[in-house]
Design a protein around this motif. Sequence first.
Motif, PDB file in Angstrom:
ATOM      1  N   TYR A 157      81.279  42.849  60.978  1.00 49.31           N
ATOM      2  CA  TYR A 157      80.210  42.185  61.724  1.00 49.31           C
ATOM      3  C   TYR A 157      80.768  41.055  62.593  1.00 49.31           C
ATOM      4  CZ  TYR A 157      75.890  39.525  62.497  1.00 49.31           C
ATOM      5  OH  TYR A 157      74.836  38.842  63.058  1.00 49.31           O
ATOM      6  N   ALA A 158      81.666  40.261  62.015  1.00 43.87           N
ATOM      7  CA  ALA A 158      82.274  39.176  62.780  1.00 43.87           C
ATOM      8  C   ALA A 158      83.101  39.705  63.951  1.00 43.87           C
ATOM      9  CB  ALA A 158      83.147  38.322  61.861  1.00 43.87           C
ATOM     10  N   GLN A 159      83.832  40.792  63.726  1.00 41.35           N
ATOM     11  CA  GLN A 159      84.631  41.382  64.800  1.00 41.35           C
ATOM     12  C   GLN A 159      83.747  41.941  65.913  1.00 41.35           C
ATOM     13  OE1 GLN A 159      87.710  40.049  63.943  1.00 41.35           O
ATOM     14  NE2 GLN A 159      88.586  41.964  64.611  1.00 41.35           N
ATOM     15  N   ARG A 160      82.653  42.600  65.529  1.00 41.94           N
ATOM     16  CA  ARG A 160      81.764  43.212  66.524  1.00 41.94           C
ATOM     17  C   ARG A 160      80.963  42.150  67.296  1.00 41.94           C
ATOM     18  NH1 ARG A 160      81.044  48.861  65.733  1.00 41.94           N
ATOM     19  NH2 ARG A 160      78.947  48.848  66.616  1.00 41.94           N
ATOM     20  N   LYS A 161      80.704  41.008  66.673  1.00 45.40           N
ATOM     21  CA  LYS A 161      80.023  39.924  67.392  1.00 45.40           C
ATOM     22  C   LYS A 161      80.884  39.444  68.559  1.00 45.40           C
ATOM     23  CE  LYS A 161      77.813  36.542  65.397  1.00 45.40           C
ATOM     24  NZ  LYS A 161      76.392  36.645  65.776  1.00 45.40           N
ATOM     25  N   VAL A 162      82.160  39.263  68.289  1.00 44.47           N
ATOM     26  CA  VAL A 162      83.072  38.821  69.344  1.00 44.47           C
ATOM     27  C   VAL A 162      83.189  39.892  70.429  1.00 44.47           C
ATOM     28  CG1 VAL A 162      85.438  38.147  69.879  1.00 44.47           C
ATOM     29  CG2 VAL A 162      84.364  37.356  67.770  1.00 44.47           C
ATOM     30  N   ARG A 163      83.368  41.136  69.983  1.00 41.75           N
ATOM     31  CA  ARG A 163      83.496  42.218  70.961  1.00 41.75           C
ATOM     32  C   ARG A 163      82.194  42.416  71.736  1.00 41.75           C
ATOM     33  NH1 ARG A 163      85.517  48.424  69.684  1.00 41.75           N
ATOM     34  NH2 ARG A 163      85.304  49.177  71.832  1.00 41.75           N
ATOM     35  N   GLY A 164      81.057  42.247  71.051  1.00 45.90           N
ATOM     36  CA  GLY A 164      79.766  42.412  71.712  1.00 45.90           C
ATOM     37  C   GLY A 164      79.542  41.398  72.815  1.00 45.90           C
ATOM     38  N   SER A 165      80.107  40.183  72.662  1.00 45.34           N
ATOM     39  CA  SER A 165      79.949  39.169  73.702  1.00 45.34           C
ATOM     40  C   SER A 165      80.633  39.599  74.996  1.00 45.34           C
ATOM     41  CB  SER A 165      80.515  37.833  73.213  1.00 45.34           C
ATOM     42  OG  SER A 165      81.921  37.914  73.017  1.00 45.34           O
ATOM     43  N   TYR A 166      81.713  40.393  74.900  1.00 49.84           N
ATOM     44  CA  TYR A 166      82.386  40.913  76.083  1.00 49.84           C
ATOM     45  C   TYR A 166      81.725  42.192  76.580  1.00 49.84           C
ATOM     46  CZ  TYR A 166      86.147  37.585  75.167  1.00 49.84           C
ATOM     47  OH  TYR A 166      86.868  36.429  74.980  1.00 49.84           O
ATOM     48  N   ASP A 167      81.269  43.034  75.649  1.00 44.82           N
ATOM     49  CA  ASP A 167      80.607  44.278  76.047  1.00 44.82           C
ATOM     50  C   ASP A 167      79.279  44.020  76.739  1.00 44.82           C
ATOM     51  OD1 ASP A 167      82.688  45.703  75.021  1.00 44.82           O
ATOM     52  OD2 ASP A 167      81.672  46.352  73.191  1.00 44.82           O
ATOM     53  N   LEU A 168      78.685  42.855  76.505  1.00 49.71           N
ATOM     54  CA  LEU A 168      77.432  42.518  77.173  1.00 49.71           C
ATOM     55  C   LEU A 168      77.612  42.464  78.685  1.00 49.71           C
ATOM     56  CD1 LEU A 168      74.457  41.631  76.844  1.00 49.71           C
ATOM     57  CD2 LEU A 168      75.272  39.272  76.745  1.00 49.71           C
ATOM     58  N   LEU A 169      78.815  42.146  79.132  1.00 45.31           N
ATOM     59  CA  LEU A 169      79.080  42.106  80.569  1.00 45.31           C
ATOM     60  C   LEU A 169      78.907  43.488  81.183  1.00 45.31           C
ATOM     61  CD1 LEU A 169      79.959  40.468  83.007  1.00 45.31           C
ATOM     62  CD2 LEU A 169      82.338  40.841  82.337  1.00 45.31           C
ATOM     63  N   ASP A 170      79.370  44.531  80.489  1.00 38.03           N
ATOM     64  CA  ASP A 170      79.174  45.901  80.974  1.00 38.03           C
ATOM     65  C   ASP A 170      77.691  46.265  80.990  1.00 38.03           C
ATOM     66  OD1 ASP A 170      81.918  46.222  81.238  1.00 38.03           O
ATOM     67  OD2 ASP A 170      82.146  46.977  79.192  1.00 38.03           O
ATOM     68  N   VAL A 171      76.973  45.799  79.971  1.00 40.73           N
ATOM     69  CA  VAL A 171      75.536  46.079  79.905  1.00 40.73           C
ATOM     70  C   VAL A 171      74.816  45.492  81.115  1.00 40.73           C
ATOM     71  CG1 VAL A 171      73.413  45.589  78.610  1.00 40.73           C
ATOM     72  CG2 VAL A 171      75.496  46.246  77.399  1.00 40.73           C
ATOM     73  N   ILE A 172      75.148  44.255  81.457  1.00 40.36           N
ATOM     74  CA  ILE A 172      74.477  43.585  82.575  1.00 40.36           C
ATOM     75  C   ILE A 172      74.845  44.246  83.903  1.00 40.36           C
ATOM     76  CG2 ILE A 172      74.344  41.403  83.842  1.00 40.36           C
ATOM     77  CD1 ILE A 172      74.676  39.998  81.130  1.00 40.36           C
ATOM     78  N   LYS A 173      76.098  44.655  84.052  1.00 41.81           N
ATOM     79  CA  LYS A 173      76.511  45.324  85.294  1.00 41.81           C
ATOM     80  C   LYS A 173      75.740  46.615  85.504  1.00 41.81           C
ATOM     81  CE  LYS A 173      81.249  43.545  85.557  1.00 41.81           C
ATOM     82  NZ  LYS A 173      82.689  43.892  85.474  1.00 41.81           N
ATOM     83  N   ILE A 174      75.562  47.387  84.431  1.00 41.80           N
ATOM     84  CA  ILE A 174      74.845  48.657  84.558  1.00 41.80           C
ATOM     85  C   ILE A 174      73.349  48.414  84.728  1.00 41.80           C
ATOM     86  CG2 ILE A 174      74.295  50.826  83.383  1.00 41.80           C
ATOM     87  CD1 ILE A 174      77.004  50.637  81.998  1.00 41.80           C
ATOM     88  N   ALA A 175      72.807  47.459  83.970  1.00 40.87           N
ATOM     89  CA  ALA A 175      71.363  47.191  84.031  1.00 40.87           C
ATOM     90  C   ALA A 175      70.936  46.721  85.413  1.00 40.87           C
ATOM     91  CB  ALA A 175      70.981  46.158  82.980  1.00 40.87           C
ATOM     92  N   THR A 176      71.831  46.065  86.158  1.00 41.09           N
ATOM     93  CA  THR A 176      71.490  45.579  87.498  1.00 41.09           C
ATOM     94  C   THR A 176      71.124  46.725  88.437  1.00 41.09           C
ATOM     95  OG1 THR A 176      73.086  43.791  87.141  1.00 41.09           O
ATOM     96  CG2 THR A 176      72.324  44.112  89.381  1.00 41.09           C
ATOM     97  N   LYS A 177      71.634  47.912  88.175  1.00 42.68           N
ATOM     98  CA  LYS A 177      71.366  49.065  89.040  1.00 42.68           C
ATOM     99  C   LYS A 177      69.976  49.660  88.813  1.00 42.68           C
ATOM    100  CE  LYS A 177      76.279  50.300  88.834  1.00 42.68           C
ATOM    101  NZ  LYS A 177      77.261  51.353  88.446  1.00 42.68           N
ATOM    102  N   PHE A 178      69.306  49.291  87.705  1.00 39.07           N
ATOM    103  CA  PHE A 178      68.020  49.915  87.373  1.00 39.07           C
ATOM    104  C   PHE A 178      66.881  48.897  87.315  1.00 39.07           C
ATOM    105  CE2 PHE A 178      71.368  52.427  85.243  1.00 39.07           C
ATOM    106  CZ  PHE A 178      71.176  53.651  85.887  1.00 39.07           C
ATOM    107  N   THR A 179      67.010  47.825  88.065  1.00 35.36           N
ATOM    108  CA  THR A 179      65.985  46.781  87.986  1.00 35.36           C
ATOM    109  C   THR A 179      64.659  47.199  88.613  1.00 35.36           C
ATOM    110  OG1 THR A 179      66.983  45.830  90.005  1.00 35.36           O
ATOM    111  CG2 THR A 179      67.619  44.862  87.879  1.00 35.36           C
ATOM    112  N   HIS A 180      64.616  48.341  89.280  1.00 36.53           N
ATOM    113  CA  HIS A 180      63.351  48.836  89.827  1.00 36.53           C
ATOM    114  C   HIS A 180      62.505  49.535  88.768  1.00 36.53           C
ATOM    115  CE1 HIS A 180      66.274  52.122  89.990  1.00 36.53           C
ATOM    116  NE2 HIS A 180      65.248  52.969  89.942  1.00 36.53           N
ATOM    117  N   LEU A 181      63.066  49.740  87.567  1.00 34.29           N
ATOM    118  CA  LEU A 181      62.354  50.417  86.486  1.00 34.29           C
ATOM    119  C   LEU A 181      61.749  49.390  85.530  1.00 34.29           C
ATOM    120  CD1 LEU A 181      65.028  53.169  85.664  1.00 34.29           C
ATOM    121  CD2 LEU A 181      63.012  53.405  87.138  1.00 34.29           C
TER     122      LEU A 181
END
Length: 349
Positions: A157-181
Amino acid sequence: MELLLYILQFALHLMFAGGLWLLVKPLIEQHLWQWGKKIDLRMNLRMTLFGKKVSRVKKKMWLYRHLDNLLYFVHRKYEPGISVMRFAIRSVMLFTAVFLSGLLTLRELPGRMSFNNPFLEGIVLNDGAPVDGAWRLPLFLAVLSASIPYLRMRYTYAQRKVRGSYDLLDVIKIATKFTHLSADSILSKTSDLLAADNVLKSPLKLLSAAFANYSNEHELNEEAGRFAGAIGTTFAVEFVSDLLYCEKEGTRYLKNSLMMLNRSMEQQRETILTVKASSRDAISLGLYGNLIVLVSSVGTFMYMLKPDVYFKLQFETSVGLTFMMVIITGMFISFLISTILARPKLDYH
């Protein structure tokens, strides 16, 4: 040689217990699934009915909520309620198997031990009656074994929390393309396009389902807060806040907000990489320096005292065991601190 036979016997008892569990598991799987679903439905119903008194419900079910929040971020195939029940059943079965195996093995051990000169004979097992209070050691081993899955889950859980903070950047980059939904469609599309090794893929899918099926605002806020709390960064809180605002007021400002958030995360990541590069030697020394010193020291003492004498002094004397535990504890703490410093969270601070 006799001690090795007892260890082998203990291992065979464990294998027998494991075989029984594999036979019983398919029979209780369906009942376990139904039981887990009922517990999760009751929890959600209480959360809905009690409203402002939800803190009282959380206090009563704190252990369930604690395990559920850990599994939510650790288990790749997380299912509300069911994952907690599976984890609890496995831990109980492990505790029972180790305890019974240890008890059956110790019942056959000799009842007396004589301690001679550690440089000559060491411990001699004598024939005698069964050991008195034989349940204490199996109980200790069972508790220790049953805690291993939880400790492993906490570490993951501790390892994935740290990794998740970086993976969130990919989430935001992809989510920006679908803001019309709509918000749930944005999350669903983003989850589908994420890489398989992205730790936010499953939590994002669950968050999408929460946006699509929530019955009241409190329920949605709870699920959104759990997602942000699992990552544990200010960026995650901002991302969730943008989604909640989008759900209420529409997606008019969502694209600009996500682009600004993406820019802030990129700048912070560059700062973290720069600081990390400047302190790489000190971090590596904390990770591996103590281990190198320990191996070289132990090797030197073994060469000077001979291996058989060293092992007797280290493992058959109270001073040797005490120093060994102190050294191992210190190395573990040093390793944890160095691991945290090696890759800090992607956050404002």
